[in-house]
Enzyme design. Structure first.
Site, PDB file in Angstrom:
ATOM      1  N   GLU A 255       1.556  -0.530  -4.897  1.00  0.00           N
ATOM      2  CA  GLU A 255       2.817  -0.613  -4.145  1.00  0.00           C
ATOM      3  C   GLU A 255       2.771  -1.944  -3.413  1.00  0.00           C
ATOM      4  O   GLU A 255       2.101  -2.075  -2.385  1.00  0.00           O
ATOM      5  CB  GLU A 255       2.911   0.540  -3.129  1.00  0.00           C
ATOM      6  CG  GLU A 255       2.891   1.925  -3.749  1.00  0.00           C
ATOM      7  CD  GLU A 255       4.277   2.387  -4.220  1.00  0.00           C
ATOM      8  OE1 GLU A 255       5.220   1.579  -4.188  1.00  0.00           O
ATOM      9  OE2 GLU A 255       4.386   3.541  -4.629  1.00  0.00           O
ATOM     10  N   CYS A 289       7.957  -3.476   3.210  1.00  0.00           N
ATOM     11  CA  CYS A 289       7.943  -3.897   1.805  1.00  0.00           C
ATOM     12  C   CYS A 289       9.339  -3.850   1.219  1.00  0.00           C
ATOM     13  O   CYS A 289       9.724  -4.693   0.426  1.00  0.00           O
ATOM     14  CB  CYS A 289       7.010  -3.014   1.001  1.00  0.00           C
ATOM     15  SG  CYS A 289       7.375  -1.273   1.230  1.00  0.00           S
ATOM     16  N   GLU A 386       8.387 -13.550  -0.465  1.00  0.00           N
ATOM     17  CA  GLU A 386       8.400 -12.519   0.568  1.00  0.00           C
ATOM     18  C   GLU A 386       7.915 -13.132   1.870  1.00  0.00           C
ATOM     19  O   GLU A 386       6.809 -13.675   1.933  1.00  0.00           O
ATOM     20  CB  GLU A 386       7.484 -11.361   0.162  1.00  0.00           C
ATOM     21  CG  GLU A 386       7.582 -10.212   1.134  1.00  0.00           C
ATOM     22  CD  GLU A 386       6.614  -9.085   0.815  1.00  0.00           C
ATOM     23  OE1 GLU A 386       5.417  -9.367   0.590  1.00  0.00           O
ATOM     24  OE2 GLU A 386       7.041  -7.923   0.813  1.00  0.00           O
TER      25      GLU A 386
END
Ligand code: NAD
Length: 484
Positions: A255, A289, A386
């Site tokens: 993940e 996330c 990110e």
């Protein structure tokens, strides 16, 4: 909640149902992100402690836990969930202190943890095998079985939620777990282990070893006694973990990160979209996330959306977690530096708005003002990488084809949303978006314990949350009987 009120010693590891000194005898400093001061020291567990924890988990599989019915396992999980609920405020304050997240958000995380335990407790006896029609004289059926020892390596941003979704599902299927929380925030993982003990979880079924990623984390992902690894964290470490686990040919759930877009069309209900557009970017100071860090807006409503987002940014207050403002500090000085580096790469862009760090925020806290950039090119680093901070970019588009191409134009694929009143467009984009989850006229569906979650591309593989996670945390055995 003050650290003196803790009912366990955070400088110990939780192994085999009890609190033990780390083999190294060493500790790590745990820092309060809201003021930069020492909270307490935690154990610096390493490969020796991981060895002990894996042995304890293996022993647990051969003990009462291995013989429990699925329904009995479910009841234990439900009991842990009840204890989480009755200790909700203590856990929320601990998480707020440790992670730096505003108290309201920490309270929501406790509620999610309790709900995961309720959900997976209830699901424990609901995953059945199948019978398979086969040749004459045979009866064939499948059995769902635990992998054995599951390793869980988790980050600091949502410790309780991630424990709920990964450890909760693993225990529901009858595995025994070794949990390595992040070195930046691990207090609720330790508290959770103790609540599980109080709820009657047999010894060794859940073990928690705190420590550094390169020491305890690497030892866990590469341990020959571990039968499945669940990793939540960065892409770089995810690659390492997958490599380490491949030495033992064990399945890995990754993940990882994201650059999740929200697509706002001219025919969208802007009033409904606005809170989601901003909150999904700044919740947990953008350290999520599934943060929505790219807002793609059709040109007909671009100015309106940008102006209204900017107005909301102007109202955002940033300060210490326990003051419970809109946004807390970043987790660490290192994370603050990373985000500031990204911001400096946006120096030539149009800054549409900024939030406000309150005047009396402690100087040692890791605060960054939430920042909204306008009219950003889809290829700009701020629109590709990110950031993991409270930074959003607003990108214009002309039509559906361009919106799709921009949305799918990063290496990630975790979450996306479409804001439009055109049903056919919603359906087309739901199929065409490369993303583990797609939301239509909402974003995140309130967290959704029941909703399978995970990525495509560099956002990872495998699914956690929902019933789907139970397949990942179990293995399938086919039994074929020839009886004539
Ligand atoms: P990180 O990868 O640095 O650390 C995550 C965990 O991995 C920590 O427990 C750390 O100690 C451990 N670790 C570090 N090096 C290791 C190694 N060599 N071997 C084994 N374990 C090691 O990530 P982070 O900075 O703590 O977290 C932020 C990242 O996590 C972001 O990229 C974010 O998107 C991602 N994340 C993803 C999800 C999701 O569900 N997809 C959820 C939360 C965070």
């Amino acid at each position: 909640m003050s650290i003196q009120d803790l009912w366990f010693d955070p400088s110990l590891c939780f192994i085999g149902g009890g609190w033990v000194d780390p083999a190294s005898g060493q500790t790590l400093d745990l820092i309060d992100p809201s003021n930069g001061e020492l909270i307490c020291q935690v154990a610096r567990g390493d490969a020796d402690d991981i060895d002990q924890a894996v042995s304890a988990a293996q022993a647990a599989l051969g003990g009462p836990w291995g013989r429990m019915t699925a329904a009995e396992r479910g009841r234990v999980l439900a009991k842990i969930g009840q204890l989480v609920q009755s200790n909700a405020e203590v856990l929320a304050r601990l998480e707020a202190l440790d992670v730096g997240k505003p108290l309201t958000q920490a309270r929501a995380d406790v509620a999610a943890l309790a709900r995961y335990l309720e959900f997976y407790g209830g699901a424990a006896d609901k995953l059945h095998g199948q019978t398979i029609p086969y040749l004459d004289g045979y009866t064939v059926y499948t059995l769902r079985e635990p992998h054995g020892v599951t390793g869980h390596i988790i980050p600091w941003n949502y410790p309780m939620q991630i424990i709920g979704r990964s450890v909760g599902a693993a225990l529901a299927m009858g595995n025994a777990a070794v949990l390595k929380p992040a070195e930046e925030a691990c207090l609720t993982a330790l508290a959770f282990a103790d609540l599980a003990r109080q709820a009657g979880l047999p010894e060794g079924v859940l073990n928690v070893v705190t420590g550094l990623g390169a020491e305890a984390g690497a030892a866990l992902s590469g341990h020959a006694g571990v039968n499945h690894v669940s990793f939540t964290g960065s892409v770089g470490v995810g690659k390492l973990v997958q490599r380490q686990a491949s030495e033992n040919i064990v399945p890995v759930t990754l993940e990882l990160g994201g650059k999740s877009p929200q697509l706002v069309f001219d025919d969208a209900d802007i009033d409904a979209a606005l809170p989601f557009l901003v909150n999904a970017g700044v919740q947990n100071a953008g350290q999520t996330c599934s943060a929505s860090s790219r807002i793609l807006v059709q040109r007909g409503v671009f100015d309106e959306v940008l102006d209204r987002m900017a107005a909301r940014y102007g109202d955002l207050q940033v300060g210490p977690a326990l003051q419970d403002l809109d946004v807390g500090p970043l987790i660490s000085a290192r994370q603050k530096k990373t985000v500031e580096n990204f911001l400096s790469q946006g120096a030539s862009l149009e800054k549409a708005a900024e939030g406000q760090i309150i005047a009396d925020a402690p100087a040692g806290g890791h605060y960054v003002a939430p920042t909204l950039f306008a009219g950003v090119s889809p290829n700009h680093v701020l629109a590709q990488d990110e950031i993991f901070g409270p930074v959003q970019v607003v990108i214009p588009f002309d039509d559906e084809a361009e919106a799709l191409s921009i949305a799918n134009g990063t290496k990630f694929g975790l979450v996306a949303s479409v804001w439009s009143s055109n049903g056919a467009r919603q359906m087309r984009l739901a199929k065409a978006l490369r993303s583990g989850q797609v939301f239509l006229n909402n974003y995140g569906a309130g967290g959704g314990v029941e909703l399978p979650f995970g990525g495509t591309g560099q956002s990872g593989h495998g699914r956690e949350k929902g019933f789907e996670a139970l397949y990942g945390f179990s293995t399938l055995k086919t039994v074929a009987a020839l009886h004539g």
